[in-house]
Scaffold this active site. Sequence first.
Site, PDB file in Angstrom:
ATOM      1  N   ALA A   1       4.856   3.114  -3.153  1.00  0.00           N
ATOM      2  CA  ALA A   1       3.771   3.807  -2.463  1.00  0.00           C
ATOM      3  C   ALA A   1       2.500   3.895  -3.306  1.00  0.00           C
ATOM      4  O   ALA A   1       1.462   4.309  -2.810  1.00  0.00           O
ATOM      5  CB  ALA A   1       4.223   5.213  -2.058  1.00  0.00           C
ATOM      6  N   CYS A   2       2.578   3.482  -4.567  1.00  0.00           N
ATOM      7  CA  CYS A   2       1.451   3.597  -5.504  1.00  0.00           C
ATOM      8  C   CYS A   2       0.732   2.259  -5.633  1.00  0.00           C
ATOM      9  O   CYS A   2       1.343   1.251  -5.992  1.00  0.00           O
ATOM     10  CB  CYS A   2       1.971   4.052  -6.868  1.00  0.00           C
ATOM     11  N   GLY A   3      -0.564   2.248  -5.371  1.00  0.00           N
ATOM     12  CA  GLY A   3      -1.343   1.026  -5.462  1.00  0.00           C
ATOM     13  C   GLY A   3      -1.363   0.434  -6.861  1.00  0.00           C
ATOM     14  O   GLY A   3      -1.239  -0.786  -7.026  1.00  0.00           O
TER      15      GLY A   3
ATOM     16  N   ARG B   1       1.951  -1.192  -7.478  1.00  0.00           N
ATOM     17  CA  ARG B   1       2.065  -2.461  -6.745  1.00  0.00           C
ATOM     18  C   ARG B   1       1.265  -3.566  -7.429  1.00  0.00           C
ATOM     19  O   ARG B   1       1.716  -4.706  -7.527  1.00  0.00           O
ATOM     20  CB  ARG B   1       1.609  -2.297  -5.293  1.00  0.00           C
TER      21      ARG B   1
END
Length: 114
Positions: free
Chosen positions: A10-12, A15
């Site tokens: 969920a963390c940019g 990712r």
Amino acid sequence: MKATIWHNPACGTSRKTLAILQDTPGIDLVVIEYLKNPYSRDKLAQIIRDAGMTPAEALRLRGTDAEEKGLPQADDDAILDAMVAQPAYVNRPFVETDKGVRFCRPQEKLMEIL
């Protein structure tokens, strides 16, 4: 080279860091979704220490109730205990290779250990 990322999909930033690892030739990658497979206390203490940080510096405040619980003012043991009990308190992403551990925020910090 083996690389392990403690990842939150969920963390940019997590990712983007994972994408760099996946696109780097010669990386034997291990992805640990730490919210599903939490850290052991010993491993968490080791990666924080090896990244040159304190537990307070690795504490995630944004999006958690860590501040309301007084964790930023707590001692290292209390913070580590809270992080193990609630992995969302651990900031991300951490990456470990044979060359060391980095807290990859920003994700370019990863290049120091590749």
